[in-house]
Scaffold this active site. Structure first.
Site, PDB file in Angstrom:
ATOM      1  N   SER A  47       0.849  -1.191   0.000  1.00 19.10           N
ATOM      2  CA  SER A  47       0.000   0.000   0.000  1.00 19.10           C
ATOM      3  C   SER A  47       0.883   1.240   0.000  1.00 19.10           C
ATOM      4  O   SER A  47       2.073   1.186   0.336  1.00 19.10           O
ATOM      5  CB  SER A  47      -0.902   0.006   1.236  1.00 19.10           C
ATOM      6  OG  SER A  47      -0.123   0.183   2.410  1.00 19.10           O
TER       7      SER A  47
ATOM      8  N   ASP B 156      -0.885  -1.731  -4.156  1.00 14.71           N
ATOM      9  CA  ASP B 156      -2.259  -1.963  -3.712  1.00 14.71           C
ATOM     10  C   ASP B 156      -2.965  -0.622  -3.538  1.00 14.71           C
ATOM     11  O   ASP B 156      -2.471   0.261  -2.839  1.00 14.71           O
ATOM     12  CB  ASP B 156      -2.219  -2.733  -2.383  1.00 14.71           C
ATOM     13  CG  ASP B 156      -3.552  -3.332  -2.012  1.00 14.71           C
ATOM     14  OD1 ASP B 156      -4.392  -3.528  -2.914  1.00 14.71           O
ATOM     15  OD2 ASP B 156      -3.752  -3.621  -0.820  1.00 14.71           O
TER      16      ASP B 156
ATOM     17  N   GLU C  24     -10.626  -1.333  -9.914  1.00 12.66           N
ATOM     18  CA  GLU C  24     -11.708  -1.579  -8.952  1.00 12.66           C
ATOM     19  C   GLU C  24     -12.958  -0.830  -9.385  1.00 12.66           C
ATOM     20  O   GLU C  24     -12.879   0.286  -9.900  1.00 12.66           O
ATOM     21  CB  GLU C  24     -11.301  -1.136  -7.545  1.00 12.66           C
ATOM     22  CG  GLU C  24     -12.376  -1.410  -6.490  1.00 12.66           C
ATOM     23  CD  GLU C  24     -11.923  -1.108  -5.061  1.00 12.66           C
ATOM     24  OE1 GLU C  24     -12.744  -0.600  -4.280  1.00 12.66           O
ATOM     25  OE2 GLU C  24     -10.746  -1.375  -4.738  1.00 12.66           O
TER      26      GLU C  24
ATOM     27  N   HIS D 269     -12.423  -4.413   3.958  1.00 15.25           N
ATOM     28  CA  HIS D 269     -11.069  -4.383   4.512  1.00 15.25           C
ATOM     29  C   HIS D 269     -11.174  -4.424   6.029  1.00 15.25           C
ATOM     30  O   HIS D 269     -12.026  -3.766   6.616  1.00 15.25           O
ATOM     31  CB  HIS D 269     -10.342  -3.100   4.092  1.00 15.25           C
ATOM     32  CG  HIS D 269     -10.133  -2.972   2.618  1.00 15.25           C
ATOM     33  ND1 HIS D 269     -10.652  -1.944   1.870  1.00 15.25           N
ATOM     34  CD2 HIS D 269      -9.455  -3.766   1.752  1.00 15.25           C
ATOM     35  CE1 HIS D 269     -10.285  -2.097   0.598  1.00 15.25           C
ATOM     36  NE2 HIS D 269      -9.567  -3.199   0.504  1.00 15.25           N
TER      37      HIS D 269
END
Length: 287
Positions: free
Chosen positions: A50, A85, A137, A183
């Protein structure tokens, strides 16, 4: 073994009905544990990074250097992809690609569909020239990951027709449609949209990505894999295992101060958790 993109490993996973785990790296011990687990299980693996973890660890270039050094040191023979990510912008994706990442996710899900498509297409055009895979996404995946926060009430299910349009207009390599996962820890039983998952995969023909892989029952994981899910992201479960190991060592040995004495057990706990997930996802022995 050089770093590779995700494209071939995910296409193979779809064909053979298993999923490759993306396990996020947060520090040296996470990186060591995940690579060791992959080699011992003979499983392909995706190291997720990330933007927050990259800042914490010292930047994209440091992470690439660390991963390459460990691959050489541990004599890793399995396929390893290093993946940005939830890339927040075109610029961040390009920065990661320039540093040596072999895969990036451009998360345009918070934008209107037209803008999401435009940003994603721009990333794909740059990435594919360099052999880098791209994940997109659509819809909002609930929970919190680093700087990304989506309240559960806001989490929406991706619309299959929009997924099809995004896939066709951008040329992405895999797609993470919001289908009920979150998440972080789940509050109650996850409610995955399997009907939509099946429809999205049939329309797009793309390997699907399941974010929020911690806490999803095994039977749901297996059903998702049967419907074209080829990449499953896990981070929270490894973080919990790591923290529990550190707490145990320090509770039993309050005078310990050498970080190797508590981070070593944490590394082993992460490795065990990752190996368990690789077996659950069916990727063990698929390298």
């Amino acid at each position: 073994m050089p770093l590779v993109s995700m494209t071939a490993m995910l296409n193979k996973a779809v064909q053979e009905k298993y999923a490759v785990g993306q396990f996020n790296i947060n520090n040296l011990e996470f990186t060591q544990a995940i690579l060791q687990a992959a080699e011992e299980e003979q499983s392909p693996v995706i190291l997720g990074v990330s933007e927050g973890a990259a800042r914490y660890m010292g930047g994209f270039k440091l992470i690439i250097g660390l991963v390459k050094s460990l691959i050489e040191e541990y004599k890793i023979t399995v396929d390893v992809a290093i993946h940005l990510d939830h890339g927040s912008s075109f610029e961040k994706c390009v920065e990661a690609i320039h540093a040596g990442f072999t895969s990036v996710m451009i998360d345009g899900s918070h934008h209107p569909l037209e803008e999401n498509i435009a940003i994603t297409k721009k990333v794909v055009e740059v990435a594919h020239v360099l052999g880098v895979s791209v994940e997109a996404e659509l819809g909002r995946i609930g929970g919190q990951e680093d700087d990304l926060v989506v309240d559960d009430a806001e989490a929406m299910y991706a619309i299959p027709a929009e997924c099809d349009r995004l896939a066709k207009e951008t040329g992405v390599d895999c797609l993470a449609p919001a289908l009920g996962s979150v998440h972080g820890p789940y509050k109650g039983e996850p409610k995955l949209g399997f009907d939509r998952m099946e429809e999205v995969q049939k329309l797009t023909g793309l390997p699907l990505v399941l974010h929020g892989g911690t806490g999803i029952p095994t039977q749901h994981i297996r059903r998702a894999i049967s419907l074209g899910t080829a990449k499953i992201n896990v981070n929270t479960e490894n973080q919990i295992a790591s923290a529990a190991a550190v707490r145990k060592v320090l509770a039993e040995n309050p005078n310990v101060y050498d970080p190797r004495k508590y981070l070593g057990p944490a590394r082993e706990a992460i490795k065990d958790a990752v190996k368990g997930k690789m077996r659950e996802f069916g990727s063990s022995g698929k390298a």
